[in-house]
Design a protein around this motif. Structure first.
Motif, short mmCIF file in Angstrom:
data_model
loop_
_atom_site.label_atom_id
_atom_site.label_comp_id
_atom_site.label_asym_id
_atom_site.label_seq_id
_atom_site.Cartn_x
_atom_site.Cartn_y
_atom_site.Cartn_z
N TRP A 2 5.20 -3.30 -3.43
CA TRP A 2 4.77 -2.09 -4.13
C TRP A 2 4.76 -2.32 -5.63
O TRP A 2 5.60 -3.01 -6.17
CB TRP A 2 5.70 -0.92 -3.83
N ASN A 3 3.81 -1.69 -6.28
CA ASN A 3 3.82 -1.59 -7.74
C ASN A 3 4.12 -0.14 -8.08
O ASN A 3 3.41 0.77 -7.64
CB ASN A 3 2.46 -1.97 -8.33
N THR A 63 3.76 5.18 1.71
CA THR A 63 4.00 4.98 0.29
C THR A 63 3.65 6.23 -0.51
O THR A 63 4.39 6.64 -1.41
CB THR A 63 3.19 3.77 -0.22
N GLU A 64 2.52 6.86 -0.16
CA GLU A 64 2.15 8.08 -0.88
C GLU A 64 3.17 9.19 -0.62
O GLU A 64 3.45 10.00 -1.51
CB GLU A 64 0.75 8.55 -0.49
#
Length: 201
Positions: A2-3, A63-64
């Protein structure tokens, strides 16, 4: 993998504290249809998903949901910052305050603490994606219920954004379920677990 961009997915700028609203909105952090359970559900389910493109959907949406969890926590924080003891008591926020001051802690609006019982991961793509479709609809319904209670436009705006994203996630999981079914014999969609019982394409 992830960034992390050090900003919210959607701005939260609440000017007026309201601990009564915080008491109900916190359910979308740690309640049965909240963002914590959603993120854990999808990021757990992806490991048993035999189809790479559907695993990607679970990772993206999971992730969202972490970003949505951050938004909900920001809303609750902004609704409870700078409270006086009188405001805390008048709003009925005293029970939460005694245990957590104004720290963010995962619970439902009823006060029930977060539990892993709020989400499922059974390792069957059809079962898990059907669960995900229902979860997104339940989250959308919860946001609908919150919007009926919220009058402050500063609070309504990010809540409405979160509601819209639940609809998008529902659509993405519907597409993902269709992708899984495309890998299977249409006569046997529900007869076996493609992640465990047979080799995949």
């Amino acid at each position: 993998m992830w960034n992390y961009e050090k900003r919210l997915e959607y701005k939260v700028n609440i000017r007026k504290c309201d601990p009564m609203l915080a008491k109900v909105i916190i359910t979308q952090y740690g309640g049965p249809n909240g963002e914590l359970g959603a993120s854990m559900r999808y990021l757990s389910q992806r490991f048993a998903m035999p189809y790479k493109e559907v695993c990607g959907v679970l990772t993206d949406v999971g992730t969202e949901e972490l970003a949505h969890l951050e938004m909900v926590c920001s809303i609750v924080h902004q609704l409870t910052r700078d409270l006086t003891p009188e405001q805390i008591q008048a709003a009925g926020f005293d029970q939460y305050y005694v245990d957590h001051t104004t720290g963010i802690w995962p619970q439902a609006a009823s006060g029930e603490p977060f539990t892993a019982d709020f989400f499922q991961s059974v390792g069957d793509p059809i079962t898990d994606l059907t669960e995900d479709l229902a979860a997104e609809q339940k989250a959308r319904t919860t946001y609908d219920n919150l919007l009926r209670l919220i009058k402050d436009p500063d609070v309504r705006d990010p809540i409405a954004f979160l509601r819209e994203r639940e609809i998008v996630h529902f659509q993405r999981f519907g597409e993902a379920l269709r992708r899984v079914q495309d890998h299977l014999d249409s006569k046997n969609f529900y007869a076996f677990n493609p992640a465990f019982d047979c080799k995949t394409k």
